[in-house]
Motif scaffolding. Structure first.
Motif, PDB file in Angstrom:
ATOM      1  N   GLU A 265       0.837  -1.200   0.000  1.00  0.00           N
ATOM      2  CA  GLU A 265       0.000   0.000   0.000  1.00  0.00           C
ATOM      3  C   GLU A 265       0.873   1.251   0.000  1.00  0.00           C
ATOM      4  O   GLU A 265       0.573   2.239  -0.687  1.00  0.00           O
ATOM      5  CB  GLU A 265      -0.930  -0.020   1.222  1.00  0.00           C
ATOM      6  CG  GLU A 265      -1.960   1.083   1.242  1.00  0.00           C
ATOM      7  CD  GLU A 265      -3.121   0.864   0.282  1.00  0.00           C
ATOM      8  OE1 GLU A 265      -3.961   1.782   0.165  1.00  0.00           O
ATOM      9  OE2 GLU A 265      -3.193  -0.196  -0.372  1.00  0.00           O
ATOM     10  N   GLN A 266       1.969   1.198   0.766  1.00  0.00           N
ATOM     11  CA  GLN A 266       2.901   2.337   0.787  1.00  0.00           C
ATOM     12  C   GLN A 266       3.536   2.559  -0.582  1.00  0.00           C
ATOM     13  O   GLN A 266       3.668   3.698  -1.046  1.00  0.00           O
ATOM     14  CB  GLN A 266       3.993   2.105   1.833  1.00  0.00           C
ATOM     15  CG  GLN A 266       3.730   2.736   3.170  1.00  0.00           C
ATOM     16  CD  GLN A 266       3.655   4.251   3.074  1.00  0.00           C
ATOM     17  OE1 GLN A 266       4.553   4.914   2.539  1.00  0.00           O
ATOM     18  NE2 GLN A 266       2.573   4.815   3.580  1.00  0.00           N
ATOM     19  N   VAL A 267       3.942   1.466  -1.218  1.00  0.00           N
ATOM     20  CA  VAL A 267       4.565   1.583  -2.541  1.00  0.00           C
ATOM     21  C   VAL A 267       3.599   2.223  -3.532  1.00  0.00           C
ATOM     22  O   VAL A 267       3.942   3.158  -4.258  1.00  0.00           O
ATOM     23  CB  VAL A 267       5.028   0.195  -3.041  1.00  0.00           C
ATOM     24  CG1 VAL A 267       5.453   0.267  -4.509  1.00  0.00           C
ATOM     25  CG2 VAL A 267       6.174  -0.335  -2.182  1.00  0.00           C
ATOM     26  N   VAL A 268       2.365   1.720  -3.572  1.00  0.00           N
ATOM     27  CA  VAL A 268       1.385   2.266  -4.500  1.00  0.00           C
ATOM     28  C   VAL A 268       1.045   3.704  -4.140  1.00  0.00           C
ATOM     29  O   VAL A 268       0.889   4.562  -5.020  1.00  0.00           O
ATOM     30  CB  VAL A 268       0.121   1.381  -4.518  1.00  0.00           C
ATOM     31  CG1 VAL A 268      -0.998   2.028  -5.348  1.00  0.00           C
ATOM     32  CG2 VAL A 268       0.446   0.004  -5.077  1.00  0.00           C
ATOM     33  N   CYS A 269       0.945   3.989  -2.863  1.00  0.00           N
ATOM     34  CA  CYS A 269       0.650   5.348  -2.411  1.00  0.00           C
ATOM     35  C   CYS A 269       1.689   6.338  -2.951  1.00  0.00           C
ATOM     36  O   CYS A 269       1.353   7.399  -3.483  1.00  0.00           O
ATOM     37  CB  CYS A 269       0.619   5.374  -0.890  1.00  0.00           C
ATOM     38  SG  CYS A 269       0.416   7.020  -0.170  1.00  0.00           S
ATOM     39  N   ARG A 270       2.959   5.994  -2.845  1.00  0.00           N
ATOM     40  CA  ARG A 270       4.012   6.895  -3.310  1.00  0.00           C
ATOM     41  C   ARG A 270       3.967   7.068  -4.825  1.00  0.00           C
ATOM     42  O   ARG A 270       4.193   8.164  -5.341  1.00  0.00           O
ATOM     43  CB  ARG A 270       5.377   6.361  -2.865  1.00  0.00           C
ATOM     44  CG  ARG A 270       5.565   6.369  -1.348  1.00  0.00           C
ATOM     45  CD  ARG A 270       6.956   5.915  -0.966  1.00  0.00           C
ATOM     46  NE  ARG A 270       7.110   5.824   0.480  1.00  0.00           N
ATOM     47  CZ  ARG A 270       8.283   5.745   1.097  1.00  0.00           C
ATOM     48  NH1 ARG A 270       9.406   5.721   0.391  1.00  0.00           N
ATOM     49  NH2 ARG A 270       8.343   5.665   2.405  1.00  0.00           N
ATOM     50  N   ARG A 271       3.697   5.977  -5.528  1.00  0.00           N
ATOM     51  CA  ARG A 271       3.629   6.078  -6.992  1.00  0.00           C
ATOM     52  C   ARG A 271       2.431   6.920  -7.424  1.00  0.00           C
ATOM     53  O   ARG A 271       2.525   7.691  -8.385  1.00  0.00           O
ATOM     54  CB  ARG A 271       3.578   4.667  -7.589  1.00  0.00           C
ATOM     55  CG  ARG A 271       4.918   3.939  -7.483  1.00  0.00           C
ATOM     56  CD  ARG A 271       4.858   2.504  -7.950  1.00  0.00           C
ATOM     57  NE  ARG A 271       6.210   1.955  -8.034  1.00  0.00           N
ATOM     58  CZ  ARG A 271       6.499   0.673  -8.183  1.00  0.00           C
ATOM     59  NH1 ARG A 271       5.509  -0.213  -8.279  1.00  0.00           N
ATOM     60  NH2 ARG A 271       7.746   0.267  -8.255  1.00  0.00           N
ATOM     61  N   ARG A 272       1.332   6.773  -6.730  1.00  0.00           N
ATOM     62  CA  ARG A 272       0.164   7.606  -7.041  1.00  0.00           C
ATOM     63  C   ARG A 272       0.484   9.081  -6.817  1.00  0.00           C
ATOM     64  O   ARG A 272       0.124   9.945  -7.622  1.00  0.00           O
ATOM     65  CB  ARG A 272      -1.015   7.205  -6.152  1.00  0.00           C
ATOM     66  CG  ARG A 272      -1.617   5.861  -6.460  1.00  0.00           C
ATOM     67  CD  ARG A 272      -2.588   5.440  -5.387  1.00  0.00           C
ATOM     68  NE  ARG A 272      -3.730   6.342  -5.271  1.00  0.00           N
ATOM     69  CZ  ARG A 272      -4.671   6.241  -4.331  1.00  0.00           C
ATOM     70  NH1 ARG A 272      -4.595   5.290  -3.406  1.00  0.00           N
ATOM     71  NH2 ARG A 272      -5.674   7.082  -4.308  1.00  0.00           N
ATOM     72  N   ALA A 273       1.133   9.356  -5.703  1.00  0.00           N
ATOM     73  CA  ALA A 273       1.418  10.750  -5.364  1.00  0.00           C
ATOM     74  C   ALA A 273       2.393  11.385  -6.357  1.00  0.00           C
ATOM     75  O   ALA A 273       2.273  12.564  -6.700  1.00  0.00           O
ATOM     76  CB  ALA A 273       1.971  10.838  -3.946  1.00  0.00           C
ATOM     77  N   SER A 274       3.353  10.599  -6.828  1.00  0.00           N
ATOM     78  CA  SER A 274       4.342  11.160  -7.758  1.00  0.00           C
ATOM     79  C   SER A 274       3.731  11.434  -9.128  1.00  0.00           C
ATOM     80  O   SER A 274       4.143  12.365  -9.816  1.00  0.00           O
ATOM     81  CB  SER A 274       5.520  10.190  -7.924  1.00  0.00           C
ATOM     82  OG  SER A 274       5.169   9.080  -8.734  1.00  0.00           O
TER      83      SER A 274
END
Length: 544
Positions: free
Chosen positions: A511-520
């Protein structure tokens, strides 16, 4: 006569020509009367057209409901599957298709002989939105019909025929959009079910959509699409993957705009306009899309799919329905193309992970350590694609107050183990359908033993119980608790085994990995994990 009407007329003549028997069951539905066959207490009706043929000028247009026919239609043969590329002949997933055509919008019905107001299962086949057919012998619905369920299996447009977006297609659309034609086919099939399934003994107010792999991706698309709202009441997603999608007109998340992808296919074909695109033989279209590396997915168009799946579920805009969701322990064992190449050694592995995952590297290495490189390289994409998605689905449906059930299929048998395929992708299918003896020719052969038959019977009972009452139950087997606050799940091994907290920490990491990719905004999320991950963006406070 137009090409579409001529194709429909020829199809009707062929299907009405088969000789009938006085014992053959006839159902008079709003769509028209159909004659099927009776088999051991189950009535079967195959090859029913739910929409007009999407050929010629109708290629890349939303489906149009098939007008009611006036004669009794023969329904004893499957309709054609969508045109698709040929897979490797030695693949465990290879199956010979009797017929393929652009005229492929057919469905099939299995129903108990005396069915009245029975629950309805709508099966959506997998195949990466590129291959597959509802006629696959593993998908025979007779087993569920004997458990009191009306089964409907559907074909839909695949590959570039089903998911191509293009600027000129958007320009001709009244809504200014293109792509998602295969998804619109599925929605039209659900509308057909709503109108007609009562005539077959089904309850149109108790419809469960069920899919595996790309079929489970389709289940999520249907849950997310406003146009599918109210057409189903429950969902089952087997090995779903909540990956990023192209957006119609803008490049985002490291992916070109869907229209730009379509334009590149047209250029590869040498098609200068829509007329040329529609005139191109389907085989040439498939070849051109393969050459440019086209991977069909739903398109975020603002109408059929309003936003990325992760965002739809975060905003609680998805269909508020109960769900079963799960994955297989060895998903990547049969999908090695999704795994990273083996590193030179453990030190090289750890160095690359620390470079790519920065402050999350220790957590990543805890879950996917260097001490067993082979298993870690298989487990990382399994979790990022399938395990994370399954747990995300049950978490999100639980959060909106809907019963939600998580599972992992961790079963194997000698032929699968000998091939290194314990719990491989799609391995649960013959167990779910009760078709252990009807697998593809290169599939690891399931032995005819009591252990295999009992596990299959249990899984069918759980699935059928969910369709009947929203409670997956199997007599004399473990109780399947809803996911709830203790994160309950069911493990299907030699027998069903209940447990809590599956793969602790796995969900939070992904979830953290996807969260960061979404934010970028400049990285996709799919199988680009582990050694083949780009350097992760920095931490953010919120993904919303």
């Amino acid at each position: 006569m137009s090409l579409v009407l001529r194709a429909a007329a020829l199809s009707a003549l062929v299907l009405l020509a088969a000789p009938a028997s006085a014992q053959d069951p006839v159902v008079r539905a709003p769509a028209g009367a159909v004659r099927g066959v009776a088999q051991q207490g189950v009535r079967v009706f195959k090859g029913l057209p739910y929409a007009m043929p999407p050929v010629g000028a109708a290629r890349w247009k939303p489906p149009v409901a098939m007008p009611a026919w006036s004669e009794v239609r023969d329904a004893t043969r499957f309709g054609a599957a969508c045109v698709q590329p040929k897979g490797r002949a030695d693949s465990i997933y290879a199956w010979d298709l009797e017929q393929t055509s652009e005229d492929c919008l057919f469905l099939n019905v299995w129903t108990p002989a005396q069915a009245q107001n029975a629950p309805v299962m709508v099966w959506i086949h997998g195949g990466a939105l590129t291959t597959g057919a509802s006629s696959d012998l593993m998908y025979d619905g007779a087993g569920f019909a004997r458990l009191g369920v009306v089964v409907v299996s559907i074909n839909y447009r695949l590959g570039a025929l089903g998911y191509l977006a293009h600027p000129q297609l958007s320009a001709e659309s009244p809504e200014g959009i293109s792509g998602n034609y295969g998804l619109l086919d599925q929605i039209e099939a659900l509308r057909w079910v709503k109108r007609n399934v009562a005539a077959f003994g089904g309850n149109p107010e108790n419809v469960t959509i069920v899919g595996e792999s790309a079929g489970a991706l389709s289940v999520m698309y249907l849950m997310a699409s406003p146009q599918a709202r109210g057409l189903f009441n429950k969902a089952v997603a087997q090995s779903a993957y909540m990956i990023s999608m192209p957006e119609l007109k803008q490049a985002r998340f490291g992916q070109p705009a869907a229209e730009a992808i379509g334009a590149s296919i047209a250029a590869e074909l040498g098609a200068k306009d829509l007329a040329a695109l529609r005139a191109a033989p389907a085989s040439e279209l498939i070849a051109a899309s393969t050459r440019v590396g086209y991977f069909p997915l739903g398109t975020v168009d603002g109408r059929v799919l309003t936003r990325q799946l992760v965002e739809t579920f975060d905003r609680e805009e998805q269909a508020p329905v109960p769900i079963i969701a799960g994955f297989n322990s060895g998903e990547i064992r049969s999908l090695q193309m999704l795994a990273a190449p083996m590193p030179a050694n453990a030190a090289a592995y750890e160095s690359t992970i620390r470079e790519r995952y920065a402050d999350l590297a220790d957590e990543f290495l805890k879950h996917y350590p260097s001490k067993d490189l082979k298993e870690s390289i298989l487990a990382a994409p399994r979790d990022s694609l399938y395990a994370w998605t399954a747990e995300r689905l049950v978490r999100k449906q639980t959060a909106i107050g809907k019963p939600s059930f998580l599972y992992v299929f961790d079963h194997s048998y000698p032929a699968a183990d000998a091939a290194g395929l314990h719990g491989f992708h799609a391995a649960e299918l013959p167990f779910v359908f009760g078709t252990l003896d009807r697998t593809p020719r290169h599939w690891p052969k399931v032995p005819d033993t009591r252990t295999q038959r009992d596990l299959s019977a249990a899984m069918m009972s759980y699935w059928a119980g969910f369709m009947h009452s929203t409670e997956p139950r199997a007599k004399d087997h473990a109780q399947w608790q809803a996911y709830g606050s203790d994160r309950a799940y069911m493990r299907f091994a030699e027998r069903p085994e209940s447990g809590t907290r599956l793969l602790p920490g796995m969900f939070e990491l992904n979830e953290q990995v996807v969260c960061r990719r979404r934010a970028s905004g400049d990285q996709p999320w799919h199988w680009n994990v582990g050694l083949i991950s780009p350097p992760l963006p920095p931490a953010v406070e919120s993904c919303r």
